[in-house]
Write a protein that holds these residues in place. Structure first.
Motif, PDB file in Angstrom:
ATOM      1  N   ALA A  53      20.061  57.454  54.092  1.00 15.04           N
ATOM      2  CA  ALA A  53      18.844  56.833  54.530  1.00 15.04           C
ATOM      3  C   ALA A  53      16.944  57.178  53.985  1.00 15.04           C
ATOM      4  O   ALA A  53      16.588  56.570  52.831  1.00 15.04           O
ATOM      5  CB  ALA A  53      18.597  57.277  55.741  1.00 15.04           C
ATOM      6  N   ALA A  54      17.780  59.089  52.765  1.00 13.34           N
ATOM      7  CA  ALA A  54      16.647  59.156  52.020  1.00 13.34           C
ATOM      8  C   ALA A  54      16.545  58.751  51.112  1.00 13.34           C
ATOM      9  O   ALA A  54      14.904  57.997  50.784  1.00 13.34           O
ATOM     10  CB  ALA A  54      17.300  60.599  53.033  1.00 13.34           C
ATOM     11  N   TRP A  55      17.851  58.206  50.151  1.00 16.01           N
ATOM     12  CA  TRP A  55      17.698  57.284  49.374  1.00 16.01           C
ATOM     13  C   TRP A  55      16.396  55.991  49.067  1.00 16.01           C
ATOM     14  O   TRP A  55      15.688  55.807  48.394  1.00 16.01           O
ATOM     15  CB  TRP A  55      18.760  57.112  48.680  1.00 16.01           C
ATOM     16  CG  TRP A  55      18.835  56.606  47.295  1.00 16.01           C
ATOM     17  CD1 TRP A  55      18.814  56.992  45.787  1.00 16.01           C
ATOM     18  CD2 TRP A  55      19.230  55.875  46.690  1.00 16.01           C
ATOM     19  NE1 TRP A  55      18.238  56.689  44.785  1.00 16.01           N
ATOM     20  CE2 TRP A  55      19.229  55.149  44.918  1.00 16.01           C
ATOM     21  CE3 TRP A  55      19.303  54.260  47.337  1.00 16.01           C
ATOM     22  CZ2 TRP A  55      19.157  54.338  44.536  1.00 16.01           C
ATOM     23  CZ3 TRP A  55      19.236  53.318  46.673  1.00 16.01           C
ATOM     24  CH2 TRP A  55      19.630  53.264  45.474  1.00 16.01           C
ATOM     25  N   LEU A  56      16.934  55.193  50.143  1.00 21.22           N
ATOM     26  CA  LEU A  56      16.867  54.217  50.709  1.00 21.22           C
ATOM     27  C   LEU A  56      14.756  54.077  50.895  1.00 21.22           C
ATOM     28  O   LEU A  56      14.318  53.260  49.660  1.00 21.22           O
ATOM     29  CB  LEU A  56      17.198  53.704  51.832  1.00 21.22           C
ATOM     30  CG  LEU A  56      18.338  53.081  51.217  1.00 21.22           C
ATOM     31  CD1 LEU A  56      19.672  52.654  52.118  1.00 21.22           C
ATOM     32  CD2 LEU A  56      18.290  51.625  50.023  1.00 21.22           C
ATOM     33  N   ALA A  57      14.792  55.568  51.365  1.00 19.88           N
ATOM     34  CA  ALA A  57      13.052  55.420  52.189  1.00 19.88           C
ATOM     35  C   ALA A  57      12.462  56.212  51.161  1.00 19.88           C
ATOM     36  O   ALA A  57      11.368  55.273  50.659  1.00 19.88           O
ATOM     37  CB  ALA A  57      13.835  56.172  53.199  1.00 19.88           C
ATOM     38  N   ARG A  58      12.764  56.975  49.873  1.00 21.49           N
ATOM     39  CA  ARG A  58      12.096  57.528  49.439  1.00 21.49           C
ATOM     40  C   ARG A  58      11.652  56.066  47.965  1.00 21.49           C
ATOM     41  O   ARG A  58      11.542  56.454  47.222  1.00 21.49           O
ATOM     42  CB  ARG A  58      13.030  58.483  48.309  1.00 21.49           C
ATOM     43  CG  ARG A  58      12.946  60.294  49.007  1.00 21.49           C
ATOM     44  CD  ARG A  58      14.032  60.866  48.026  1.00 21.49           C
ATOM     45  NE  ARG A  58      13.799  61.960  49.340  1.00 21.49           N
ATOM     46  CZ  ARG A  58      15.030  62.109  49.531  1.00 21.49           C
ATOM     47  NH1 ARG A  58      16.519  61.408  48.356  1.00 21.49           N
ATOM     48  NH2 ARG A  58      15.015  63.900  49.761  1.00 21.49           N
TER      49      ARG A  58
END
Length: 210
Positions: A53-58
């Protein structure tokens, strides 16, 4: 063994005393398959400690990150609390998708990484995940390939729990879906003794026809 909410909460609590359950890095097949997609709305299924989720959000995605474990979600939210722009793009959602499906036709990307369920239950859940993809959107399902059972790496031995990409592809209506990737992809790993081993990831990426 039943991999229910209490099982996962306890697993995350136990590992919380000694570190993370997972590596903290996004899943390799997500990176390989989603890096070229235009950011939009994403559903991260089985979000765990939140690395995907963090990778996508970044990368600019608006992410709904769903997990059955509230312990995992609390840890995931804490991991990005010092990144306000990233955190603002993620909605952490405590939900059991076996009983509460996501809204239909909503997401530009639905990603389920290593979400292993008994075959009859999996068919229903994966069908509802596919239904939640918006027209023109992408369904990405990655899992442990059954051939891993022939290696020294530890895998659940429950019959039907592991799957091939071809099995998932066969469940999609070809008039509604275009298969972009259907593969068994090798990945380097270690077994419980630390010995190197090559495992296989089942990778299915499909685009819902507009």
């Amino acid at each position: 063994m039943e991999f229910d909410e209490s099982f996962w909460d306890e697993r995350y609590r136990q590992h919380g005393q000694h570190g993370s359950v997972w590596s903290g890095e996004p899943n390799a097949q997500l990176v390989a398959e989603a890096a070229d997609l235009t950011p939009g709305s994403a559903l991260d299924v089985g979000a765990g400690e939140g690395a995907d989720a963090a990778w996508l959000a970044r990368r600019g995605w608006r992410v709904t990150a769903v997990d059955i474990s509230s312990v995992a979600l609390a840890r995931a939210a804490a991991a990005v609390q010092d990144e306000p722009e990233t955190a603002a793009r993620i909605t952490w959602q405590h939900q059991d998708l076996t009983v509460s499906p996501p809204p239909a036709g909503t997401f530009d990307l639905v990603s389920a990484q290593f979400l292993h369920l008994p075959a009859p239950l999996r068919d229903g859940v994966y069908g509802r995940l596919a239904a939640s993809v918006a027209p023109g959107g992408t369904l990405l399902i990655v899992g442990h390939h059954p051939s891993d059972l022939d290696t020294s790496v530890r895998r659940p031995s429950t019959p039907g729990l592991l799957f091939t990409a071809e099995e998932i592809a066969a469940s999609l209506d070809p008039e509604e879906w275009e298969i972009m990737t259907c593969a068994s992809r090798p990945r380097s790993a270690s077994d419980s003794d630390g010995a190197p081993v090559t495992v296989q990831d089942a990778v299915l990426r499909a685009r819902r026809r507009a």
